[in-house]
Design an enzyme around this catalytic site. Structure first.
Site, PDB file in Angstrom:
ATOM      1  N   CYS A   1       0.812  -1.218   0.000  1.00  0.00           N
ATOM      2  CA  CYS A   1       0.000   0.000   0.000  1.00  0.00           C
ATOM      3  C   CYS A   1       0.845   1.268   0.000  1.00  0.00           C
ATOM      4  CB  CYS A   1      -0.972  -0.009   1.162  1.00  0.00           C
ATOM      5  SG  CYS A   1      -0.174   0.042   2.767  1.00  0.00           S
TER       6      CYS A   1
ATOM      7  N   HIS B   1      -1.884   1.091   7.251  1.00  0.00           N
ATOM      8  CA  HIS B   1      -2.284   1.283   5.861  1.00  0.00           C
ATOM      9  C   HIS B   1      -1.915   2.686   5.393  1.00  0.00           C
ATOM     10  CE1 HIS B   1      -4.207   0.170   2.221  1.00  0.00           C
ATOM     11  NE2 HIS B   1      -5.251   0.976   2.342  1.00  0.00           N
TER      12      HIS B   1
ATOM     13  N   ASP C   1      -8.087   5.324  -2.640  1.00  0.00           N
ATOM     14  CA  ASP C   1      -7.174   4.245  -2.232  1.00  0.00           C
ATOM     15  C   ASP C   1      -6.955   3.330  -3.429  1.00  0.00           C
ATOM     16  OD1 ASP C   1      -5.853   2.055  -1.191  1.00  0.00           O
ATOM     17  OD2 ASP C   1      -6.979   2.025   0.679  1.00  0.00           O
TER      18      ASP C   1
END
Length: 689
Positions: free
Chosen positions: A251, A293, A308
């Site tokens: 991520c 994250h 995202d």
């Protein structure tokens, strides 16, 4: 105009005399600050790693000054230098964990269109974000010189929470207008440099929104999740160039590449970190420790918007340790009131909400999975992720925009979930058969969907402290239960009773409905505890038809819980029948023992009506009264050893008596159309002596 320009000559002289003694102190401070900056010594325990990061920053500053001298512009981009550990959720949406102390995210901020690069740093250590001290207005917003602040600007549009059900996104988007751009971005295949990739994408993307869309689509279609890197932190790099070259990232890599591409394209972008309801998440989880994250915020139309790209790209099968591209539109410019449901930023101001949520509320709220909204659902009666039973039962209702199919299960089984449908939603009552903590999962799909699979939309943790032993759902019960839009679509209209559960103390009940004109149907009485054979249980249902009107009389063979299923199909349909309507019939009276109805033959027609006797087994050596309505019949007789005719009354019923002493069976026969031939309609059994 400078401050001293507004002073008189005398005031200027007095000011100079007063400030002159402070000059040596100011010069000493300036020299000391310059010396410390040149040393570049970090305050982190990991001096080698962070020293290398600062040395790289000094080199970029020198390069920037050199190129500024030649009139060229350098695009300095944020770099995520952390070695990161990653998680992925039940929908296979990954996240990142930053190790405390050793790992640090460094973000360099610069003006959007300026060639003079004034550099500020964000340092993320553990769960604390250290922001630069921006002058004025509580460290918020963009300054007059165009520099980007660490938090949303004061004029930022903030949103209400809970979601107002207006839109899934913060910018109205017609996805059909992006079809050509999406297709183009998906096909671009440039890997030699980030700048060249952005240049290729901008050939078709002109507005800021189009640029962000093209970058988003390219990353979602071309960067796969680095499963190996997640399991082996030493092999993962979050540098944008490395992510581009390898085509893989976690991520932090996704977010870093997205930010750098936006920077090159002239779009203000930030990388945010925080908690996410990802891998290993279970309802009621308490989040603590390092952030797990990273995602992005982009500045469009004067406001910041959230996205995202990691969770928009695909899914990971943890068992197989493999990634599959599966595009998810939900996480592009997501409405903040929806984004906060599974993304909790370390800096609460980046929730972009008028009233920010606390971490405790984030933990407490149920996770509405992306499919919850894509299916067309809008809300639930139970917004907390952990629910408790009351008197052995828990109830959850869901609201939908349009008719929707649902499936529910408790610990992987559906037997303890009693589900009913409404026009715009459903209600499920759950009856755990053991105390303890259970997992309640709800799946859904639009009623018009041609897909066979249902999407996972909700997961609750259900705490049961007591079990209701008096109520048990038959395993054979087919859901949904009770009249609904679905039973109407299948041809069962105006069904009564409206309640899905029929409580009867004497073991008898009646169900009525209207069928569509071309509908064939039959009914079954099912149970997983009854010892009565299935074919015999069917004879405990008596069907009467008057055109499209239908009445079902049910006499239970014994006490217990039964499922009444009505199966139907169009007469012109060559396929098999499907369950169109279900009822749960509950009878606690253990004295109930109703016999079957009489056996009917094919000559028993619609509009024929049996009034008496209803019991299919008659007492021996008795005179039994018969009453039937048989439109079109010329003559009717009852035979038990010998034939006895029935008389037609003024109100249209055939009536008479017959003795059961003449044999073991009683048969009702009819002649019509002027024929002397009698056809068998009904047959009764006579009790043995």
């Amino acid at each position: 105009m400078a401050f001293h320009d507004g002073l008189s000559r005398t005031q200027q002289i007095l000011l100079a005399i007063f400030c002159f003694p402070l000059l040596p102190f100011y010069l000493c401070y300036l020299c000391f600050a310059t010396s410390e900056e040149d040393k570049g010594q970090p305050d982190s325990l990991d001096q080698v790693e962070e020293g290398a990061v600062q040395q790289s920053n000094r080199q970029r500053r020198l390069a920037a000054r050199a190129e500024e001298g030649t009139g060229q512009e350098i695009s300095e981009n944020p770099r995520i230098t952390a070695q990161a550990a990653e998680t992925y959720n039940e929908d296979h949406l990954p996240g990142v964990t930053y190790e405390p102390k050793r790992n640090q995210i460094t973000v360099e901020i610069h003006p959007r269109h300026s060639t003079s690069r004034s550099k500020k740093k964000f340092s993320f250590r553990k769960r604390t974000q250290v922001f630069p001290e921006w002058p004025g207005k509580d460290n918020e917003g963009f300054q007059d010189d165009g520099e980007k602040g660490s938090r949303p600007s004061k004029g930022q549009v903030l949103y209400d929470y809970p979601w107002d059900k207006s839109s899934l996104k913060t910018i109205p988007i017609d996805l059909t207008q992006f079809q050509e751009l999406d297709a183009y971005a998906s096909k671009v295949n440039v890997r030699n440099s980030v700048a060249n990739l952005v240049s290729a994408l901008l050939q078709k993307a002109h507005s800021d929104l189009e640029k962000v869309r093209a970058i988003w689509m390219w990353i979602c279609r071309h960067i796969e999740y680095d499963v190996e890197g997640y399991h082996n932190h030493d092999k993962v790099s979050c540098e944008a160039a490395d992510v581009l070259q390898s085509g893989k990232g976690i991520c932090a890599g996704y977010a870093g590449l997205f930010e750098e591409m936006c920077s090159i394209a002239g779009i203000q972008c930030k990388t945010l970190s925080g908690y996410a309801k990802g891998a290993g998440y279970k309802p009621g989880k308490v989040f603590k420790g390092a952030s797990d994250h990273a995602w992005n915020a982009v500045h469009l139309d004067g406001s910041w918007h959230l996205l995202d790209s990691t969770w928009g790209s695909g899914c990971v099968d943890d068992a197989k340790k493999s990634f599959t591209f599966r595009y998810n539109e939900f996480y592009f410019l997501t409405h903040p009131a929806l984004f906060i449901n599974d993304h909790f930023p370390e800096d609460h101001s980046w929730q972009l909400l008028k009233r920010t949520l606390s971490l405790q509320q984030f933990e407490r709220d149920v996770w509405y999975k992306p499919a919850f909204y894509s299916v067309g659902l809008t809300g639930t009666s139970t917004a907390t992720s952990v629910i408790e039973t009351e008197n052995g039962k828990a109830t959850v209702s869901i609201v939908s925009r349009s008719p929707t199919f649902f499936l529910c299960d408790l610990n992987g089984a559906k037997e303890q979930c009693f589900m009913t449908l409404q026009r715009n939603g459903m209600t499920v009552e759950v009856y755990p058969q053991e105390v303890g903590t259970h997992s309640l999962d709800i799946f859904a799909k639009p009623s018009k969907s041609k897909e066979e699979n249902y999407s996972h939309v909700l997961n609750y943790s259900l705490v049961c402290r007591s079990v209701d032993k008096s109520f048990r759902l038959p395993k054979v019960l087919i859901y949904p239960v009770g009249p609904s839009w679905l039973s109407e679509e299948k041809g069962i209209l105006e069904a009564l009773p409206e309640s899905p559960i029929i409580h009867t103390d004497d073991g008898r009940c009646v169900v009525t409905f209207t069928r569509t004109s071309d509908l064939d149907f039959f009914a079954t009485l099912d149970s997983d505890t009854s010892r009565t054979p299935e074919d015999v249980r069917r004879r405990h249902i008596w069907t009467t038809r008057w055109g499209t009107k239908v009445e079902l009389k049910v006499h239970l063979p014994h006490a217990g819980a039964f499922a009444l299923h009505i199966w139907a199909k169009k007469a012109s349909d060559p396929g098999s029948s499907h369950c169109a309507l279900s009822y749960l019939i509950s009878c606690p009276n253990k004295k109930v023992t109703w016999p079957v109805f009489p056996q009917s033959y094919t000559n028993w027609e619609d509009a024929f009506e049996l009034v008496a006797p209803l019991a299919g087994v008659l007492p021996a050596n008795r005179d039994v009264t018969f009453k039937l309505k048989l439109p079109g019949a010329d003559r009717v007789s009852v035979e038990c050893g010998k034939s006895r005719p029935l008389r037609l009354s003024e109100d249209g019923f055939w009536e008479g008596t017959c003795s059961t002493s003449g044999g073991s069976t009683v048969t009702v026969r009819m002649a019509k159309g002027g024929s002397n031939t009698f056809w068998s309609l009904l047959e009764y059994k006579v009790e043995s002596h």
